[in-house]
Design a protein around this motif. Structure first.
Motif, PDB file in Angstrom:
ATOM      1  N   ARG A  62     -55.090  40.335 -34.532  1.00 62.96           N
ATOM      2  CA  ARG A  62     -54.061  41.112 -33.848  1.00 62.96           C
ATOM      3  C   ARG A  62     -52.688  40.806 -34.452  1.00 62.96           C
ATOM      4  O   ARG A  62     -51.869  41.699 -34.646  1.00 62.96           O
ATOM      5  N   GLN A  63     -52.443  39.543 -34.768  1.00 63.04           N
ATOM      6  CA  GLN A  63     -51.149  39.145 -35.340  1.00 63.04           C
ATOM      7  C   GLN A  63     -50.894  39.826 -36.679  1.00 63.04           C
ATOM      8  O   GLN A  63     -49.778  40.244 -36.966  1.00 63.04           O
ATOM      9  N   HIS A  64     -51.922  39.968 -37.498  1.00 61.00           N
ATOM     10  CA  HIS A  64     -51.766  40.659 -38.783  1.00 61.00           C
ATOM     11  C   HIS A  64     -51.397  42.127 -38.566  1.00 61.00           C
ATOM     12  O   HIS A  64     -50.570  42.680 -39.296  1.00 61.00           O
ATOM     13  N   VAL A  65     -52.025  42.747 -37.574  1.00 60.20           N
ATOM     14  CA  VAL A  65     -51.704  44.147 -37.257  1.00 60.20           C
ATOM     15  C   VAL A  65     -50.259  44.249 -36.783  1.00 60.20           C
ATOM     16  O   VAL A  65     -49.522  45.152 -37.187  1.00 60.20           O
ATOM     17  N   LEU A  66     -49.831  43.304 -35.953  1.00 62.17           N
ATOM     18  CA  LEU A  66     -48.445  43.313 -35.478  1.00 62.17           C
ATOM     19  C   LEU A  66     -47.463  43.123 -36.630  1.00 62.17           C
ATOM     20  O   LEU A  66     -46.386  43.733 -36.635  1.00 62.17           O
ATOM     21  N   GLN A  67     -47.818  42.317 -37.624  1.00 66.86           N
ATOM     22  CA  GLN A  67     -46.976  42.155 -38.810  1.00 66.86           C
ATOM     23  C   GLN A  67     -46.856  43.477 -39.564  1.00 66.86           C
ATOM     24  O   GLN A  67     -45.766  43.828 -40.040  1.00 66.86           O
ATOM     25  N   ALA A  68     -47.961  44.191 -39.696  1.00 63.72           N
ATOM     26  CA  ALA A  68     -47.936  45.484 -40.374  1.00 63.72           C
ATOM     27  C   ALA A  68     -47.072  46.487 -39.606  1.00 63.72           C
ATOM     28  O   ALA A  68     -46.306  47.252 -40.203  1.00 63.72           O
ATOM     29  N   ILE A  69     -47.186  46.469 -38.287  1.00 64.33           N
ATOM     30  CA  ILE A  69     -46.356  47.352 -37.455  1.00 64.33           C
ATOM     31  C   ILE A  69     -44.882  47.019 -37.654  1.00 64.33           C
ATOM     32  O   ILE A  69     -44.034  47.912 -37.788  1.00 64.33           O
ATOM     33  N   ALA A  70     -44.552  45.729 -37.680  1.00 61.23           N
ATOM     34  CA  ALA A  70     -43.157  45.316 -37.872  1.00 61.23           C
ATOM     35  C   ALA A  70     -42.629  45.781 -39.226  1.00 61.23           C
ATOM     36  O   ALA A  70     -41.481  46.236 -39.332  1.00 61.23           O
ATOM     37  N   GLU A  71     -43.460  45.691 -40.259  1.00 69.57           N
ATOM     38  CA  GLU A  71     -43.028  46.169 -41.570  1.00 69.57           C
ATOM     39  C   GLU A  71     -42.821  47.679 -41.551  1.00 69.57           C
ATOM     40  O   GLU A  71     -41.856  48.191 -42.126  1.00 69.57           O
ATOM     41  N   HIS A  72     -43.726  48.389 -40.887  1.00 70.42           N
ATOM     42  CA  HIS A  72     -43.582  49.842 -40.747  1.00 70.42           C
ATOM     43  C   HIS A  72     -42.256  50.173 -40.078  1.00 70.42           C
ATOM     44  O   HIS A  72     -41.518  51.059 -40.533  1.00 70.42           O
ATOM     45  N   ASP A  73     -41.935  49.462 -39.007  1.00 71.52           N
ATOM     46  CA  ASP A  73     -40.689  49.715 -38.285  1.00 71.52           C
ATOM     47  C   ASP A  73     -39.473  49.413 -39.160  1.00 71.52           C
ATOM     48  O   ASP A  73     -38.476  50.144 -39.128  1.00 71.52           O
ATOM     49  N   ALA A  74     -39.543  48.340 -39.948  1.00 71.99           N
ATOM     50  CA  ALA A  74     -38.417  47.953 -40.791  1.00 71.99           C
ATOM     51  C   ALA A  74     -38.194  48.943 -41.941  1.00 71.99           C
ATOM     52  O   ALA A  74     -37.048  49.272 -42.269  1.00 71.99           O
ATOM     53  N   ARG A  75     -39.272  49.428 -42.540  1.00 68.61           N
ATOM     54  CA  ARG A  75     -39.164  50.339 -43.688  1.00 68.61           C
ATOM     55  C   ARG A  75     -38.958  51.788 -43.275  1.00 68.61           C
ATOM     56  O   ARG A  75     -38.391  52.570 -44.007  1.00 68.61           O
ATOM     57  N   GLY A  76     -39.527  52.155 -42.138  1.00 66.40           N
ATOM     58  CA  GLY A  76     -39.605  53.557 -41.755  1.00 66.40           C
ATOM     59  C   GLY A  76     -40.945  54.105 -42.199  1.00 66.40           C
ATOM     60  O   GLY A  76     -41.524  53.638 -43.199  1.00 66.40           O
ATOM     61  N   GLY A  77     -41.463  55.064 -41.453  1.00 74.06           N
ATOM     62  CA  GLY A  77     -42.810  55.570 -41.673  1.00 74.06           C
ATOM     63  C   GLY A  77     -43.074  56.122 -43.062  1.00 74.06           C
ATOM     64  O   GLY A  77     -44.049  55.763 -43.708  1.00 74.06           O
ATOM     65  N   GLU A  78     -42.206  56.998 -43.537  1.00 76.86           N
ATOM     66  CA  GLU A  78     -42.447  57.626 -44.841  1.00 76.86           C
ATOM     67  C   GLU A  78     -42.415  56.610 -45.969  1.00 76.86           C
ATOM     68  O   GLU A  78     -43.256  56.637 -46.867  1.00 76.86           O
ATOM     69  N   GLU A  79     -41.450  55.711 -45.941  1.00 82.01           N
ATOM     70  CA  GLU A  79     -41.350  54.697 -46.995  1.00 82.01           C
ATOM     71  C   GLU A  79     -42.549  53.744 -46.945  1.00 82.01           C
ATOM     72  O   GLU A  79     -43.083  53.346 -47.983  1.00 82.01           O
ATOM     73  N   PHE A  80     -42.963  53.387 -45.746  1.00 83.62           N
ATOM     74  CA  PHE A  80     -44.128  52.503 -45.582  1.00 83.62           C
ATOM     75  C   PHE A  80     -45.369  53.133 -46.204  1.00 83.62           C
ATOM     76  O   PHE A  80     -46.072  52.501 -46.991  1.00 83.62           O
ATOM     77  N   LEU A  81     -45.627  54.388 -45.865  1.00 83.83           N
ATOM     78  CA  LEU A  81     -46.799  55.083 -46.416  1.00 83.83           C
ATOM     79  C   LEU A  81     -46.705  55.211 -47.928  1.00 83.83           C
ATOM     80  O   LEU A  81     -47.684  54.972 -48.642  1.00 83.83           O
ATOM     81  N   ALA A  82     -45.548  55.573 -48.436  1.00 83.83           N
ATOM     82  CA  ALA A  82     -45.370  55.743 -49.878  1.00 83.83           C
ATOM     83  C   ALA A  82     -45.535  54.413 -50.615  1.00 83.83           C
ATOM     84  O   ALA A  82     -46.154  54.369 -51.685  1.00 83.83           O
ATOM     85  N   ALA A  83     -45.013  53.349 -50.052  1.00 84.28           N
ATOM     86  CA  ALA A  83     -45.083  52.039 -50.704  1.00 84.28           C
ATOM     87  C   ALA A  83     -46.520  51.576 -50.892  1.00 84.28           C
ATOM     88  O   ALA A  83     -46.842  50.908 -51.874  1.00 84.28           O
TER      89      ALA A  83
END
Length: 103
Positions: free
Chosen positions: A9-30
């Motif tokens: 669960r913690q790994h998923v929360l880390q991914a969510i936090a990165e998504h929030d920091a980058r923004g959805g489109e940038e996260f997907l593109a990266a």
């Protein structure tokens, strides 16, 4: 091929936090993921692309991104994994099936 047994669960929360920091489109593109329209992870009132989040969570767990090509078993596998870690994942509405006329 990616296995997701080490993703917590913690790994998923880390991914969510990165998504929030980058923004959805940038996260997907990266990470090379496309947007999901049907299966969305819902967390704290926000929606996320479930496969992309799980792929990046795999990176946090193992040091290696699970790419879109490594998801076998379809979206149901992603949904099951995320739900087992306590997350809500939406499902697309049932396909419309027209009623067959009786003869």
């Amino acid at each position: 091929m990616a296995t997701f047994s080490s993703v917590t669960r913690q790994h998923v929360l880390q991914a969510i936090a990165e998504h929030d920091a980058r923004g959805g489109e940038e996260f997907l593109a990266a990470y090379g993921f496309g947007p999901s329209r049907d299966y969305l992870l819902i967390h704290e009132g926000r929606s996320y692309d479930s496969k992309a989040i799980l792929g990046v969570a795999h990176k946090f767990a193992t040091g290696r991104l699970a790419t879109s090509d490594e998801f076998h078993g379809g979206m149901q596998t992603t949904v099951v994994i995320l739900r087992k870690r306590g997350f809500e994942v939406t499902e697309p509405p049932a396909a419309y099936r027209p009623v067959q006329p009786s003869t």
